[in-house]
Design a protein around this motif. Structure first.
Motif, PDB file in Angstrom:
ATOM      1  N   GLU A 235      25.665 -32.475  10.334  1.00  0.00           N
ATOM      2  CA  GLU A 235      24.301 -32.520   9.813  1.00  0.00           C
ATOM      3  C   GLU A 235      24.236 -31.963   8.395  1.00  0.00           C
ATOM      4  N   SER A 236      24.997 -30.903   8.145  1.00  0.00           N
ATOM      5  CA  SER A 236      24.973 -30.272   6.827  1.00  0.00           C
ATOM      6  C   SER A 236      25.943 -30.932   5.849  1.00  0.00           C
ATOM      7  N   GLY A 237      26.839 -31.782   6.343  1.00  0.00           N
ATOM      8  CA  GLY A 237      27.809 -32.445   5.476  1.00  0.00           C
ATOM      9  C   GLY A 237      29.059 -31.636   5.205  1.00  0.00           C
ATOM     10  N   ALA A 238      29.248 -30.528   5.909  1.00  0.00           N
ATOM     11  CA  ALA A 238      30.420 -29.675   5.670  1.00  0.00           C
ATOM     12  C   ALA A 238      31.673 -30.280   6.291  1.00  0.00           C
ATOM     13  N   ALA A 239      32.807 -30.119   5.606  1.00  0.00           N
ATOM     14  CA  ALA A 239      34.105 -30.402   6.203  1.00  0.00           C
ATOM     15  C   ALA A 239      34.504 -29.195   7.039  1.00  0.00           C
ATOM     16  N   VAL A 240      35.280 -29.434   8.097  1.00  0.00           N
ATOM     17  CA  VAL A 240      35.706 -28.347   8.979  1.00  0.00           C
ATOM     18  C   VAL A 240      37.213 -28.406   9.159  1.00  0.00           C
ATOM     19  N   LEU A 241      37.882 -27.270   8.923  1.00  0.00           N
ATOM     20  CA  LEU A 241      39.293 -27.122   9.258  1.00  0.00           C
ATOM     21  C   LEU A 241      39.356 -26.179  10.452  1.00  0.00           C
ATOM     22  N   LEU A 242      39.782 -26.705  11.576  1.00  0.00           N
ATOM     23  CA  LEU A 242      39.728 -25.997  12.848  1.00  0.00           C
ATOM     24  C   LEU A 242      41.130 -25.687  13.339  1.00  0.00           C
ATOM     25  N   VAL A 243      41.458 -24.411  13.485  1.00  0.00           N
ATOM     26  CA  VAL A 243      42.739 -23.998  14.066  1.00  0.00           C
ATOM     27  C   VAL A 243      42.523 -23.740  15.554  1.00  0.00           C
ATOM     28  N   THR A 244      43.341 -24.353  16.387  1.00  0.00           N
ATOM     29  CA  THR A 244      43.193 -24.171  17.824  1.00  0.00           C
ATOM     30  C   THR A 244      44.521 -24.442  18.525  1.00  0.00           C
ATOM     31  N   HIS A 245      44.650 -23.915  19.745  1.00  0.00           N
ATOM     32  CA  HIS A 245      45.785 -24.263  20.592  1.00  0.00           C
ATOM     33  C   HIS A 245      45.325 -25.108  21.763  1.00  0.00           C
ATOM     34  N   ASP A 246      44.001 -25.374  21.836  1.00  0.00           N
ATOM     35  CA  ASP A 246      43.384 -26.055  22.967  1.00  0.00           C
ATOM     36  C   ASP A 246      43.261 -27.550  22.664  1.00  0.00           C
ATOM     37  N   LEU A 247      43.947 -28.376  23.421  1.00  0.00           N
ATOM     38  CA  LEU A 247      43.930 -29.819  23.183  1.00  0.00           C
ATOM     39  C   LEU A 247      42.541 -30.415  23.398  1.00  0.00           C
ATOM     40  N   ARG A 248      41.763 -29.835  24.303  1.00  0.00           N
ATOM     41  CA  ARG A 248      40.417 -30.357  24.525  1.00  0.00           C
ATOM     42  C   ARG A 248      39.527 -30.100  23.320  1.00  0.00           C
TER      43      ARG A 248
END
Length: 243
Positions: free
Chosen positions: A206-219
């Motif tokens: 909604e805000s137009g932000a890019a997101v870099l997401l670090v995770t170990h969870d495949l879901r």
């Protein structure tokens, strides 16, 4: 709430020479004699949600910290809007983090002495916004993240899921170009993880932000537009992805 990719359109504006908003090339970083990154790289386009996957100790959080300008790589280049972060002064890098980057961490890291509303308003106050205006905007974001009714509570009075929603509101309140999320659901159960990811994805789009997401969870990673795997300090390329 099912975990599924959001369908809202994303902006396609290009910033750097390659069309990337944020890019890393051949990053190396060691802590003492222990290598953390050994040639990692990636690109993040405006409005894109990218998940960085990897086992514990693979280097994925170090990669995020380099991209966010929190630490400097030993070698390699990180560029934002075509500008080499390594050439910026500490003051300029700090200003970028305050005004154009947002952060969500595993345990929220809300200030315990402040109310939920004051926590979300804090980045605006640090940027010189008057208290009344900052708190009005903070309240709007708390409502968007479905925790408006908890504005006057302190972090210790919130559930884990409520605290993470408040942390997302704090990350987005300055309308950043990039949100860095380091294991934002790591402390939550599966139900609250799904709720938080759905809200993070929808609010960022909604805000137009890019997101870099670090995770170990495949879901959680399945929610992203694209997935990148880090193994032994190197990025192995793109896996999966969304059309």
């Amino acid at each position: 709430m099912p975990l599924s990719p959001a369908t809202a359109p994303r902006p396609a504006a290009a910033d750097g020479p390659s069309g990337a908003l944020l890019a890393a090339t051949d990053l190396h970083k060691s802590f003492g004699l222990t290598p953390a990154l050994t040639g990692a790289g990636l690109e993040l386009a405006p409005g894109e949600l990218v998940a960085v996957l990897g086992r514990s100790g693979s280097g994925k959080s170090t990669l995020l910290h380099c991209l966010a300008g929190l630490i400097r790589p030993d070698s390699g280049t990180v560029s934002y809007r075509g500008q080499d972060l390594g050439r910026l002064s500490d003051a300029r890098r700090s200003a970028l983090r305050r005004t154009e980057f947002g952060f969500v961490f595993q345990f929220g890291q809300l200030v315990p002495e402040l109310s939920c509303l004051q926590n979300v308003a804090l980045p605006l106050r640090l940027n010189g916004v008057r208290r009344r205006a900052a708190e009005a905007r903070a309240r709007e974001w708390l409502e968007r993240l479905e925790v408006g009714g908890h504005a006057d509570k302190r972090p210790g009075e919130l559930s884990g899921g409520q605290g993470q929603r408040a942390a997302i509101a704090r990350a987005l309140v300055t309308e950043p170009a990039v949100v860095f999320a380091d294991e934002p659901t790591g402390s939550l159960d599966s139900l609250h993880s799904e709720q938080v990811m759905a809200l993070l994805g929808a609010a960022a789009r909604e805000s137009g932000a890019a997101v870099l997401l670090v995770t170990h969870d495949l879901r959680v990673a399945a929610y992203a537009d694209r997935e990148i795997v880090v193994r032994d300090g190197r990025t192995d390329g793109t896996a999966g992805g969304r059309p």
